[in-house]
Motif scaffolding. Structure first.
Motif, short mmCIF file in Angstrom:
data_model
loop_
_atom_site.label_atom_id
_atom_site.label_comp_id
_atom_site.label_asym_id
_atom_site.label_seq_id
_atom_site.Cartn_x
_atom_site.Cartn_y
_atom_site.Cartn_z
N GLN A 191 0.85 -1.20 0.00
CA GLN A 191 0.00 0.00 0.00
C GLN A 191 0.89 1.25 0.00
N THR A 192 1.56 1.50 -1.10
CA THR A 192 2.51 2.61 -1.19
C THR A 192 1.94 3.77 -2.00
N ASN A 193 2.54 4.91 -1.80
CA ASN A 193 2.13 6.10 -2.53
C ASN A 193 2.40 5.94 -4.03
N GLN A 194 3.54 5.32 -4.38
CA GLN A 194 3.88 5.14 -5.79
C GLN A 194 2.85 4.28 -6.51
N ARG A 195 2.44 3.20 -5.88
CA ARG A 195 1.43 2.34 -6.51
C ARG A 195 0.09 3.06 -6.62
N ALA A 196 -0.23 3.87 -5.64
CA ALA A 196 -1.48 4.63 -5.69
C ALA A 196 -1.44 5.66 -6.82
N GLU A 197 -0.31 6.32 -7.00
CA GLU A 197 -0.17 7.31 -8.07
C GLU A 197 -0.31 6.65 -9.44
N LEU A 198 0.36 5.53 -9.63
CA LEU A 198 0.28 4.82 -10.92
C LEU A 198 -1.12 4.28 -11.16
N THR A 199 -1.75 3.74 -10.12
CA THR A 199 -3.10 3.21 -10.26
C THR A 199 -4.08 4.31 -10.66
N ALA A 200 -3.90 5.50 -10.12
CA ALA A 200 -4.78 6.62 -10.46
C ALA A 200 -4.68 6.95 -11.96
N ILE A 201 -3.47 6.92 -12.50
CA ILE A 201 -3.31 7.17 -13.94
C ILE A 201 -3.98 6.08 -14.75
N LEU A 202 -3.80 4.83 -14.32
CA LEU A 202 -4.43 3.71 -15.02
C LEU A 202 -5.95 3.82 -14.97
N ARG A 203 -6.50 4.16 -13.81
CA ARG A 203 -7.94 4.28 -13.68
C ARG A 203 -8.47 5.42 -14.56
N ALA A 204 -7.72 6.49 -14.67
CA ALA A 204 -8.14 7.60 -15.53
C ALA A 204 -8.25 7.15 -16.98
N LEU A 205 -7.26 6.40 -17.44
CA LEU A 205 -7.28 5.91 -18.83
C LEU A 205 -8.39 4.88 -19.04
N GLN A 206 -8.72 4.14 -18.00
CA GLN A 206 -9.80 3.16 -18.10
C GLN A 206 -11.17 3.82 -18.18
N LYS A 207 -11.26 5.05 -17.69
CA LYS A 207 -12.55 5.74 -17.61
C LYS A 207 -12.95 6.45 -18.90
N VAL A 208 -12.04 6.57 -19.85
CA VAL A 208 -12.34 7.32 -21.07
C VAL A 208 -12.24 6.40 -22.30
N PRO A 209 -13.02 6.70 -23.33
CA PRO A 209 -12.93 5.90 -24.55
C PRO A 209 -11.57 6.07 -25.21
N VAL A 210 -11.14 5.07 -25.94
CA VAL A 210 -9.82 5.09 -26.57
C VAL A 210 -9.70 6.20 -27.59
N SER A 211 -10.83 6.71 -28.07
CA SER A 211 -10.83 7.76 -29.08
C SER A 211 -10.69 9.17 -28.50
N GLN A 212 -10.71 9.28 -27.17
CA GLN A 212 -10.67 10.59 -26.51
C GLN A 212 -9.24 11.01 -26.18
N ASP A 213 -8.80 12.16 -26.72
CA ASP A 213 -7.51 12.72 -26.34
C ASP A 213 -7.56 13.13 -24.87
N VAL A 214 -6.50 12.85 -24.13
CA VAL A 214 -6.49 13.20 -22.72
C VAL A 214 -5.16 13.82 -22.32
N ARG A 215 -5.23 14.60 -21.27
CA ARG A 215 -4.03 15.12 -20.63
C ARG A 215 -4.12 14.76 -19.15
N ILE A 216 -3.22 13.91 -18.70
CA ILE A 216 -3.17 13.49 -17.31
C ILE A 216 -2.35 14.52 -16.52
N VAL A 217 -2.95 15.09 -15.50
CA VAL A 217 -2.27 16.07 -14.65
C VAL A 217 -1.93 15.39 -13.33
N THR A 218 -0.65 15.32 -13.00
CA THR A 218 -0.22 14.62 -11.80
C THR A 218 0.95 15.35 -11.15
N ASP A 219 1.11 15.15 -9.85
CA ASP A 219 2.27 15.73 -9.17
C ASP A 219 3.37 14.69 -8.97
#
Length: 298
Positions: A191-219
């Motif tokens: 249960q680390t911060n690094q895994r949580a950060e990466l999982t958040a990016i993965l979940r964001a990409l899972q939430k949008v259709p593959v045809s949608q351009d996205v910009r992931i904003v992360t710290d």
């Protein structure tokens, strides 16, 4: 570090004129660890610490003073008395930085926070994959918007990160009251911060259709570096680090890379923007709140 340039007389001055420094395109510069060494070199003396030996970088990821050191004597002091220290010598500083990000905690990573590849102010930098279609953009903190691109803020939070009993959460913020927002406990271990950060990016990409351009904003410079830069050599080495260890969080990094590849085939842009955490970016603040709330879920 000090760089010496030979002083020369100005061609338009008399013999008693003060020397001036002139930098020529054909000149060879030389660096020294101290100002005195640089001045001795210019004066024609042999610098006390001059050496023709190649520079070495001693990375201390786990120690009483994590960081990168230029000599073994100092590095030894940084691990003295530490049970289970993690350190290694490298030929390049970039490898040393990667090592600390792989094996150091947040305190250790803070010592090289400005040196992660993703921190560079680069535009449209495709990591050297040989794939000309790949174009990942990284921006430093700024207000520039890209037309037609969905803006998604992601964050991870680990309460008592790195300690026994740590709990982590994932936050994804699309906008106020957006049904796609995510606030959930991190699955699996550790249960680390690094895994949580990466999982958040993965979940964001899972939430949008593959045809949608996205910009992931992360710290998380670590996360951007993993999916933009470091994965290239890791894949070449069979997902091994420079010292032969297994890459941490390989499952999440590989999953994100798979998503990005799918989007590339659809000619869809996947952009990244780094912002300073817990600062002025409202989207980042909202994503952090979602992540903290997720970490507290049972």
């Amino acid at each position: 570090m000090y760089v010496s340039l030979f002083p020369i007389k100005s061609p338009s001055s008399g013999p008693e004129a003060e020397p001036v420094l002139m930098l020529l395109n054909s000149c060879t510069d030389k660096s020294f660890p101290t100002r005195q060494d640089a001045e001795d070199f210019v004066a024609g003396k042999n610098p006390a610490t001059a050496s023709d030996k190649p520079e070495k970088f001693y990375a201390v990821a786990v120690g009483n003073e994590p960081g990168i050191y230029g000599d073994w004597e100092t590095a030894q002091l940084a691990i003295k008395g530490v049970k289970g220290p993690k350190y290694k010598k490298f030929d390049t500083r970039a490898e040393a930085v990667e090592f600390i990000y792989q094996f150091g905690n947040e305190t250790a990573q803070a010592t090289v926070a400005d040196e992660a590849p993703a921190a560079k102010k680069s535009k449209k930098t495709g990591a050297a994959t040989g794939d000309e279609d790949e174009e990942l953009e990284v921006e430093e903190d700024g207000d520039a918007e890209v037309e037609g691109v969905l803006h998604i803020c992601t964050d991870g939070s680990s309460l008592s990160n790195g300690k026994v009993g740590a709990v982590a959460g994932v936050g994804v913020y699309f906008g106020p009251d957006d049904p796609r927002n995510v606030s959930e406990r991190l699955e699996g271990e550790p249960q680390t911060n690094q895994r949580a950060e990466l999982t958040a990016i993965l979940r964001a990409l899972q939430k949008v259709p593959v045809s949608q351009d996205v910009r992931i904003v992360t710290d998380s410079k670590y996360s951007i570096s993993c999916v933009m830069e470091w994965y290239v050599n890791w894949e070449i080495r069979g997902w091994k680090t420079t010292d032969g260890s297994e890459v941490k969080n390989k499952d999440l990094i590989a999953a994100i890379r798979k998503k990005i590849k799918q989007r590339e085939k659809a000619k869809t842009r996947t952009l990244f923007k780094w912002v300073k955490g817990h600062a002025k970016d409202l989207g980042n603040i909202a994503a952090d709140e979602l992540a903290v709330r997720g970490a507290k879920l049972k």
